[in-house]
Design a protein around this motif. Structure first.
Motif, PDB file in Angstrom:
ATOM      1  N   SER A  86       1.811 -26.434   4.883  1.00  0.00           N
ATOM      2  CA  SER A  86       1.093 -26.763   3.640  1.00  0.00           C
ATOM      3  C   SER A  86       2.023 -26.526   2.465  1.00  0.00           C
ATOM      4  N   GLY A  87       1.701 -27.187   1.362  1.00  0.00           N
ATOM      5  CA  GLY A  87       2.450 -26.944   0.144  1.00  0.00           C
ATOM      6  C   GLY A  87       3.281 -28.133  -0.285  1.00  0.00           C
ATOM      7  N   LYS A  88       4.110 -27.881  -1.288  1.00  0.00           N
ATOM      8  CA  LYS A  88       4.906 -28.920  -1.910  1.00  0.00           C
ATOM      9  C   LYS A  88       5.886 -29.549  -0.916  1.00  0.00           C
ATOM     10  N   GLY A  89       5.968 -30.874  -0.950  1.00  0.00           N
ATOM     11  CA  GLY A  89       6.970 -31.593  -0.167  1.00  0.00           C
ATOM     12  C   GLY A  89       6.603 -31.873   1.269  1.00  0.00           C
ATOM     13  N   TRP A 146       5.616 -22.584   8.214  1.00  0.00           N
ATOM     14  CA  TRP A 146       5.069 -23.936   8.381  1.00  0.00           C
ATOM     15  C   TRP A 146       4.809 -24.293   9.839  1.00  0.00           C
ATOM     16  N   SER A 186      -0.668 -33.945   8.366  1.00  0.00           N
ATOM     17  CA  SER A 186      -0.464 -33.991   6.921  1.00  0.00           C
ATOM     18  C   SER A 186      -1.310 -35.101   6.302  1.00  0.00           C
ATOM     19  N   GLU A 245       9.942 -19.852   4.787  1.00  0.00           N
ATOM     20  CA  GLU A 245       8.954 -20.910   4.549  1.00  0.00           C
ATOM     21  C   GLU A 245       8.879 -21.860   5.743  1.00  0.00           C
ATOM     22  N   ALA A 264       9.796 -31.910   5.672  1.00  0.00           N
ATOM     23  CA  ALA A 264       9.495 -31.719   4.250  1.00  0.00           C
ATOM     24  C   ALA A 264      10.510 -32.482   3.418  1.00  0.00           C
ATOM     25  N   SER A 265      10.124 -32.860   2.211  1.00  0.00           N
ATOM     26  CA  SER A 265      11.021 -33.566   1.287  1.00  0.00           C
ATOM     27  C   SER A 265      11.629 -32.609   0.278  1.00  0.00           C
ATOM     28  N   VAL A 266      11.562 -31.321   0.582  1.00  0.00           N
ATOM     29  CA  VAL A 266      12.196 -30.286  -0.239  1.00  0.00           C
ATOM     30  C   VAL A 266      12.946 -29.350   0.703  1.00  0.00           C
TER      31      VAL A 266
END
Length: 765
Positions: free
Chosen positions: A258-261, A253, A287, A249, A241-243
């Motif tokens: 799924s989701g932001k980042g 995953w 993704s 969380e 992830a990029s966050v």
């Protein structure tokens, strides 16, 4: 061993080009194409026979060193998104197998040259750690400080938040009743760790280092890259992830990315079909970014994941439980050397066994290959010799001298050759399917795309009293040549891909001394040939035993999974099925295709000591089979001589067994006797280990020479001993083993029916 090489294929036909890759410590070396007839240097035999072939590649070449880089990992062509990351989360399920070996990359974009980038690692203390390095070479490392336990599944995660500067690491043991070494979470509370720390640097992601799974990309002094800090163990469901995600969380995953980042969410089970993996090297990202990758050096697939319950043993039936890949730091399936020269095989070159003899100073190598007849052209010979290249691959570069029980098993100290010593110091030449990886798991892949140092003339195998596999098969090549028989050469790999159509061009098909490793298509081809009236000569023992297959996209790659029989290792629970095809591995006997159905006899005993001899049976004097012994005195011991253990019956032995499929009309024409107590029944023949099973006491420790008719005028003749071909050349080829074999082959080649063929064969009890 300062000059070695390999080819881009094992089998080539006239008109095709074959490429040669050479590693030379000399500035110059010479090449000669040669035909190999006899590779046994034993002074009691006819000696080495190698004939030079005129070829335009016979000349001097500039030498160069070519390195081999071991280790399996995953690489990606699209690196752009990994270079844009500032904040990140890296998480996966892992099953480490050698955490004590120190630094190993799990998910990395790290440059060891200038200490920049980011990644999730096993550190030098065997603990999980997350690293970041800025553009000035400043590094921050956060470790769990709790060494990972071998053979247990963990959820692992590492993250960095650019805004807050928080660096975090976490791990949790994930156990069920079947997926790990332990069933219950004994003391695992201490292994479940979460740490975080604020740091004052940010990862420099645009550092020209590739994002890799299971290793780090290092740089050599010559500027070229190679993988270092290679990981041993399984990885399942890796995510990027990029966050900076929280631990909860990241855990969510693993199964629901799924989701932001979201940058990448790889599913290693994608690509599984009902017939195995669609493409063995391909890795798929679920993704939207579709950051697909490919494996290097073939890590093991079709292995159990973190959620395996043991209710299903075949990965194709429960792919969601086989979302793991097992990486090894010593995997090798392609040396990836540059081509030094290539040769277009002349249209008029005779089919046979050949090599490129490369030499410089006192060093030499014979880069072996096989020239088969040209496709679409009618063969000029009536007989074809099937070279057992699958077995050559299985034993390729084996290290039996390192097996602790070798001396007890052989009944003597192993005799170590120069090649064995070299391989003991050069693991990069790859392992055989009898060896273990550094983490103790068995080697299931073998490839011809590397130098195979024991598939050369003059090599004397430490497993046998003299010869084993390739040079033992040259005993037969030599005899056929000396006796003036015309024959073509094909490989069992050719048979795998072309089937009975290839064999049906011939009247007689002849095996080598040890066709141990066979695929389903090979068995189908042999049975189809026999059903079509082909005459089959099984010239060895322990044939048609292990289940193997070849990768249709890379025929140089062979896979085997082991269990049940005599083996150097056993597949882990749930991992016995071949990843390439999805079929059950191990031995054919346990798949209902015992060797007795193919050649009338099957593997029963082994002893890597002195060989013995055969005696004729009373049934052999029946006129329907008496012709086999024409010219042989009635009371003679058959084969009480030879280059392999001093006799024709030795090393490994097959017997007649109607319960396993020997045709009821098959005749035992001779059986061996006098085997020592080093000879023992093979493991799958035993129900209990009890005294009295060894050669001097057990009547099943023997080799049965068998003959029987097959449909449409065909027949099968089986010698049932590996050492048999080593007796053919005795006394300048004038001996009863040579005479017996010549009687059979001449009759098999003749157009007239064989004696007794007119009788209708009826199955009886």
């Amino acid at each position: 061993m300062k000059i070695t090489g390999y080819t881009d294929r094992m089998s080539v036909q006239p008109g095709e080009k074959i490429k040669f890759m050479v590693n030379s410590h000399y500035n110059k070396y010479k090449t000669e194409i040669v035909r190999l007839i006899h590779g046994d240097s034993n002074p009691e035999g006819p000696g080495v026979k190698i004939h030079k072939v005129e070829a335009d590649v016979n000349k001097e070449y500039s030498g160069r060193k070519q390195d081999i880089h071991m280790g399996s990992y995953i690489k990606f062509n699209n690196q752009s998104l990994f270079s844009l990351i500032s904040s990140f989360s890296l998480q996966a399920m892992i099953y480490p197998t050698t955490p004590e070996l120190g630094i190993q990359g799990i998910l990395t974009k790290w440059s060891p040259v200038n200490n920049t980038g980011y990644g999730l690692f096993i550190d030098e203390k065997g603990c999980l750690a997350v690293w970041i390095g800025d553009d000035k070479g400043n590094v921050e490392k956060l470790s769990t400080d709790i060494p990972l336990v071998t053979g247990c599944w963990y959820f692992v995660g590492g993250s960095f938040d650019e805004e807050s500067g928080k660096l975090s690491i976490c791990q949790e043991v994930v156990l069920n009743g079947t997926n790990s070494r332990f069933s219950l979470p004994y003391g695992t509370d201490e292994l479940n760790v979460s740490h975080e720390r604020k740091v004052n640097i940010k990862p420099y992601a645009d550092n020209n280092a590739e994002f890799l799974i299971a290793s780090i990309l290092g740089k050599q002094p010559d500027g070229k890259h190679k993988v270092i800090n290679r990981y041993n163990g399984k990885i399942d469901r890796p995510r990027v992830a990029s966050v900076a995600l929280s631990k909860e969380e990241m855990k969510s995953w693993i199964d629901h990315p799924s989701g932001k980042g979201l940058v990448a969410a790889w599913d290693f089970s994608e690509g599984i079909t009902r017939k195995g993996f669609r493409e063995l090297e391909k890795i798929y990202d679920q993704s939207p970014n579709q950051l697909h990758g490919e494996t290097v050096n073939h890590p093991t697939r079709a292995v159990t994941g973190y959620n395996w319950t043991s209710e299903e043993q075949n990965f194709v039936h429960a792919p969601e439980q086989y979302g793991a890949i097992h990486f090894h730091d010593d995997d090798l399936t392609d040396a990836k050397w540059d081509v030094d020269f290539e040769w277009k095989v002349p249209d008029n070159l005779q089919s046979g066994v050949y090599a490129a003899h490369v030499y410089a100073g006192e060093d030499e190598d014979y880069i072996t290959f096989f020239v088969r007849p040209k496709k679409g052209k009618k063969p000029t010979a009536k007989a074809v010799l099937i070279m057992p290249t699958a077995s050559y691959l299985a034993y390729a570069n084996n290290r039996f001298q390192d097996v602790p029980l070798a001396q007890l098993m052989f009944g003597r100290a192993p005799v170590v050759q120069q090649e064995d010593m070299y391989l003991g110091e050069h693991a990069e030449y790859g392992l055989s399917t009898y060896d273990h990886h550094n983490d103790g798991t068995g080697v299931c892949f073998s490839s011809a795309l590397r130098p195979i140092l024991n598939m050369r003339p003059k090599y004397r195998h430490n497993l046998s009293p003299s010869l084993w596999q390739f040079n033992a098969d040259l005993h037969l090549v030599d005899w056929l040549t000396e006796k003036g028989f015309e024959f073509d050469v094909v490989t069992d790999q050719d048979v795998h891909f072309e089937g009975a159509e290839l064999l049906n061009q011939y009247k007689v098909a002849i095996t080598g001394s040890h066709p141990e490793y066979y695929s389903g298509p090979m068995l189908d081809a042999v049975e189809g040939f026999q059903d079509n009236g082909g005459r089959f000569m099984y010239m060895g023992s322990n044939g048609f035993y292990w289940v193997v297959t070849f990768d249709p996209k890379n025929p140089n790659l062979m896979e085997v999974r082991k269990n049940y029989g005599n083996q150097g290792w056993k597949s882990k629970p749930g991992e016995i099925h071949l990843s390439i095809t999805g079929e059950q591995g191990s031995i054919w006997k346990h798949r209902g295709r015992a060797p007795q159905k193919i050649c009338g006899t099957g593997y029963a005993a082994q002893g890597f000591e002195v060989s013995s001899y055969y005696r004729r049976t009373e049934e052999s004097f029946n006129p329907e089979v008496d012709w086999i012994f024409e010219g042989i005195e009635k009371g003679e011991k058959i084969g009480d001589f030879g280059l392999v253990g001093g006799g024709a019956a030795g090393l490994e032995l097959d017997i007649y067994d109607t319960e396993l499929g020997t045709p009821p009309h098959a005749v035992i024409v001779a059986s061996s006797e006098g085997h020592t107590n080093v000879y023992m029944p093979v493991a799958e023949e035993l129900y209990f280990n009890i005294p009295g099973l060894s050669g001097e006491q057990n009547p099943r420790v023997r080799a049965d020479m068998v003959f029987y008719h097959t449909p449409n005028g065909g027949a099968v003749f089986s010698t049932s001993s590996i050492s048999y071909c080593g007796s053919l050349s005795h006394n300048n080829y004038d001996n009863n083993v040579s005479k017996l074999t010549e009687n059979v082959l001449k009759r098999f080649l003749a157009d007239q029916p064989l004696p007794g063929a007119e009788k209708k064969q009826v199955l009886t009890k």
